[in-house]
Design a protein around this motif. Sequence first.
Motif, PDB file in Angstrom:
ATOM      1  N   LEU A   1     -25.219  -7.667  -3.889  1.00  0.00           N
ATOM      2  CA  LEU A   1     -26.322  -6.803  -4.291  1.00  0.00           C
ATOM      3  C   LEU A   1     -26.182  -5.381  -3.755  1.00  0.00           C
ATOM      4  N   GLY A   2     -25.180  -5.171  -2.898  1.00  0.00           N
ATOM      5  CA  GLY A   2     -24.952  -3.852  -2.326  1.00  0.00           C
ATOM      6  C   GLY A   2     -23.640  -3.850  -1.566  1.00  0.00           C
ATOM      7  N   SER A   3     -23.315  -2.718  -0.986  1.00  0.00           N
ATOM      8  CA  SER A   3     -22.035  -2.564  -0.287  1.00  0.00           C
ATOM      9  C   SER A   3     -22.074  -3.082   1.139  1.00  0.00           C
ATOM     10  N   TYR A   4     -23.217  -3.588   1.593  1.00  0.00           N
ATOM     11  CA  TYR A   4     -23.385  -3.981   2.987  1.00  0.00           C
ATOM     12  C   TYR A   4     -22.528  -5.187   3.396  1.00  0.00           C
ATOM     13  N   LEU A   5     -21.945  -5.900   2.432  1.00  0.00           N
ATOM     14  CA  LEU A   5     -21.097  -7.051   2.762  1.00  0.00           C
ATOM     15  C   LEU A   5     -19.614  -6.700   2.821  1.00  0.00           C
ATOM     16  N   ALA A   6     -19.273  -5.434   2.648  1.00  0.00           N
ATOM     17  CA  ALA A   6     -17.863  -5.034   2.677  1.00  0.00           C
ATOM     18  C   ALA A   6     -17.147  -5.475   3.955  1.00  0.00           C
ATOM     19  N   PRO A   7     -17.782  -5.384   5.143  1.00  0.00           N
ATOM     20  CA  PRO A   7     -17.078  -5.841   6.362  1.00  0.00           C
ATOM     21  C   PRO A   7     -16.725  -7.328   6.332  1.00  0.00           C
ATOM     22  N   LEU A   8     -17.536  -8.133   5.666  1.00  0.00           N
ATOM     23  CA  LEU A   8     -17.250  -9.567   5.580  1.00  0.00           C
ATOM     24  C   LEU A   8     -15.993  -9.820   4.770  1.00  0.00           C
ATOM     25  N   PHE A   9     -15.871  -9.153   3.634  1.00  0.00           N
ATOM     26  CA  PHE A   9     -14.705  -9.361   2.779  1.00  0.00           C
ATOM     27  C   PHE A   9     -13.432  -8.833   3.443  1.00  0.00           C
ATOM     28  N   GLU A  10     -13.570  -7.743   4.183  1.00  0.00           N
ATOM     29  CA  GLU A  10     -12.421  -7.217   4.927  1.00  0.00           C
ATOM     30  C   GLU A  10     -11.985  -8.212   6.000  1.00  0.00           C
ATOM     31  N   LEU A  11     -12.958  -8.807   6.691  1.00  0.00           N
ATOM     32  CA  LEU A  11     -12.665  -9.777   7.740  1.00  0.00           C
ATOM     33  C   LEU A  11     -11.913 -10.985   7.196  1.00  0.00           C
ATOM     34  N   LEU A  12     -12.315 -11.445   6.012  1.00  0.00           N
ATOM     35  CA  LEU A  12     -11.735 -12.655   5.419  1.00  0.00           C
ATOM     36  C   LEU A  12     -10.575 -12.360   4.475  1.00  0.00           C
ATOM     37  N   ASN A  13     -10.201 -11.073   4.372  1.00  0.00           N
ATOM     38  CA  ASN A  13      -9.121 -10.660   3.473  1.00  0.00           C
ATOM     39  C   ASN A  13      -9.372 -11.098   2.034  1.00  0.00           C
ATOM     40  N   TYR A  14     -10.648 -11.069   1.655  1.00  0.00           N
ATOM     41  CA  TYR A  14     -10.990 -11.422   0.273  1.00  0.00           C
ATOM     42  C   TYR A  14     -10.714 -10.202  -0.613  1.00  0.00           C
ATOM     43  N   PRO A  15     -10.008 -10.368  -1.733  1.00  0.00           N
ATOM     44  CA  PRO A  15      -9.614  -9.218  -2.566  1.00  0.00           C
ATOM     45  C   PRO A  15     -10.809  -8.411  -3.074  1.00  0.00           C
ATOM     46  N   VAL A  16     -10.784  -7.129  -2.822  1.00  0.00           N
ATOM     47  CA  VAL A  16     -11.864  -6.247  -3.274  1.00  0.00           C
ATOM     48  C   VAL A  16     -11.965  -6.264  -4.797  1.00  0.00           C
ATOM     49  N   SER A  17     -10.831  -6.467  -5.457  1.00  0.00           N
ATOM     50  CA  SER A  17     -10.821  -6.481  -6.922  1.00  0.00           C
ATOM     51  C   SER A  17     -11.639  -7.634  -7.495  1.00  0.00           C
TER      52      SER A  17
ATOM     53  N   ALA B   1     -18.572 -24.234  13.194  1.00  0.00           N
ATOM     54  CA  ALA B   1     -18.622 -25.094  11.999  1.00  0.00           C
ATOM     55  C   ALA B   1     -19.247 -24.352  10.817  1.00  0.00           C
ATOM     56  N   MET B   2     -20.333 -23.616  11.069  1.00  0.00           N
ATOM     57  CA  MET B   2     -20.983 -22.878   9.990  1.00  0.00           C
ATOM     58  C   MET B   2     -20.094 -21.739   9.500  1.00  0.00           C
ATOM     59  N   LYS B   3     -19.371 -21.089  10.404  1.00  0.00           N
ATOM     60  CA  LYS B   3     -18.447 -20.037   9.982  1.00  0.00           C
ATOM     61  C   LYS B   3     -17.389 -20.594   9.044  1.00  0.00           C
ATOM     62  N   LYS B   4     -16.872 -21.780   9.366  1.00  0.00           N
ATOM     63  CA  LYS B   4     -15.875 -22.406   8.505  1.00  0.00           C
ATOM     64  C   LYS B   4     -16.455 -22.729   7.127  1.00  0.00           C
ATOM     65  N   LEU B   5     -17.715 -23.170   7.109  1.00  0.00           N
ATOM     66  CA  LEU B   5     -18.375 -23.483   5.838  1.00  0.00           C
ATOM     67  C   LEU B   5     -18.532 -22.220   5.005  1.00  0.00           C
ATOM     68  N   ILE B   6     -18.996 -21.148   5.636  1.00  0.00           N
ATOM     69  CA  ILE B   6     -19.175 -19.876   4.934  1.00  0.00           C
ATOM     70  C   ILE B   6     -17.839 -19.360   4.415  1.00  0.00           C
ATOM     71  N   ASP B   7     -16.821 -19.390   5.277  1.00  0.00           N
ATOM     72  CA  ASP B   7     -15.496 -18.893   4.877  1.00  0.00           C
ATOM     73  C   ASP B   7     -14.945 -19.686   3.698  1.00  0.00           C
ATOM     74  N   GLY B   8     -15.193 -20.991   3.707  1.00  0.00           N
ATOM     75  CA  GLY B   8     -14.712 -21.823   2.611  1.00  0.00           C
ATOM     76  C   GLY B   8     -15.389 -21.491   1.289  1.00  0.00           C
ATOM     77  N   VAL B   9     -16.681 -21.266   1.330  1.00  0.00           N
ATOM     78  CA  VAL B   9     -17.416 -20.903   0.109  1.00  0.00           C
ATOM     79  C   VAL B   9     -16.902 -19.584  -0.446  1.00  0.00           C
ATOM     80  N   ILE B  10     -16.684 -18.617   0.433  1.00  0.00           N
ATOM     81  CA  ILE B  10     -16.194 -17.308  -0.001  1.00  0.00           C
ATOM     82  C   ILE B  10     -14.812 -17.430  -0.632  1.00  0.00           C
ATOM     83  N   ARG B  11     -13.897 -18.063   0.078  1.00  0.00           N
ATOM     84  CA  ARG B  11     -12.507 -18.127  -0.394  1.00  0.00           C
ATOM     85  C   ARG B  11     -12.350 -18.982  -1.640  1.00  0.00           C
ATOM     86  N   ARG B  12     -13.277 -19.908  -1.864  1.00  0.00           N
ATOM     87  CA  ARG B  12     -13.211 -20.775  -3.043  1.00  0.00           C
ATOM     88  C   ARG B  12     -13.636 -20.043  -4.311  1.00  0.00           C
TER      89      ARG B  12
END
Length: 374
Positions: free
Chosen positions: A161-177, A143-154
């Motif tokens: 604050l740094g590049s350490y979240l790059a794996p998250l955006f790759e996982l969710l196919n969030y555009p790097v641009s 349930a929390m993963k769905k909440l997080i994914d929804g916030v990101i995709r919205r």
Amino acid sequence: MSGIASGVGCPLGYWEVDSMLRGMETHLAVTMFGVDPSCLGGISTLARMLCEELPKYSAVDFAYIPTVNQGSGWEKVWVFQQALILANRRFSQVRGVVHIHMADNASIFRSAVVSGIAKRNGQTVVLQIHCDLYRIRNASTIAMKKLIDGVIRRADHIITLGSYLAPLFELLNYPVSQVTVLSNPVRCPDNNGYSTSRSKILFLGNVSKDKGVPELLEAVTQIDSALDGEIQIDICGKDHMNVKEAIERRSLGRRVIYRGVVTPDRTFFSQYLLNILPSHKEAMPFALLEASANGIPSIATRVGSIPEIIEDGVSGFLVEPNDSLALAQRIVSAVRDRSRLMQMSNEIYSVIRAQYAVEPYMKKLLAIYGELSA
């Protein structure tokens, strides 16, 4: 405390904008949500700074709406309810950029609610992430993963604050641009006043297990007899672990002093030879940036964006979290090599002045707003 700008000098209004807004004739509405700026902590420090800087731009119609404070549970609920009332009122009057500061725990839920309301009202959402959300998501329920994914995709744009979240955006196919790495800014003195003649070591932050304070006390216990008698460790910040009792339990009362909540200005930092931040998790800690801006070398853990600030052995020292032995060894070697500390001081001071100053930060932030509003 609730209401737009939270009494920190950020009322609704119009201020002069510079060339970063490309000569816009229309006003740019920016509505910002986050922790009450009068609170303690890194995000509130950034909020206060933004509430000082954004009103300087007359083409920006800026409002800051606090979504949480440091009161009781019921007070926090009331503040969030007021924030939603103010948000709906604001969104009925203007359409523009909604900038949400998101941390961990309940902040994720609040961000989800605010971003949902914003999108339903035709607002453009900028989500600024102040935590290691990838690690949090991996440890979360479905349930929390769905909440997080929804916030990101919205979000229309994300600030990290740094590049350490790059794996998250790759996982969710969030555009790097649509992601911008924008490090926290800090006000830096005009010169480096650091001196190696000092004898105090600093811990600054929430005094808690997550910040590695137990490991710090364990490290000091291991090296107490090896340190010169003049070396003193000051623990500064809000206590979440009964730290005085922990100090006494280890018989460190003559070496370690709990100072409570402090005002970290230049006079405060002028006391310290070394800064220690042994956190288990971080995004981009303001305490580290502020100490570094005052030329104080740090021993910190390899978490979050800290390795992007400190180059191990050049501008400070890095150790692994939960490693009290490595921390102890670094403390001893650091205080015994004052010439190396001076070199590190000059290096970290130069890094902060070049990369973490307020003016470049504001230009980059305004550029994001301008592109989203074009």
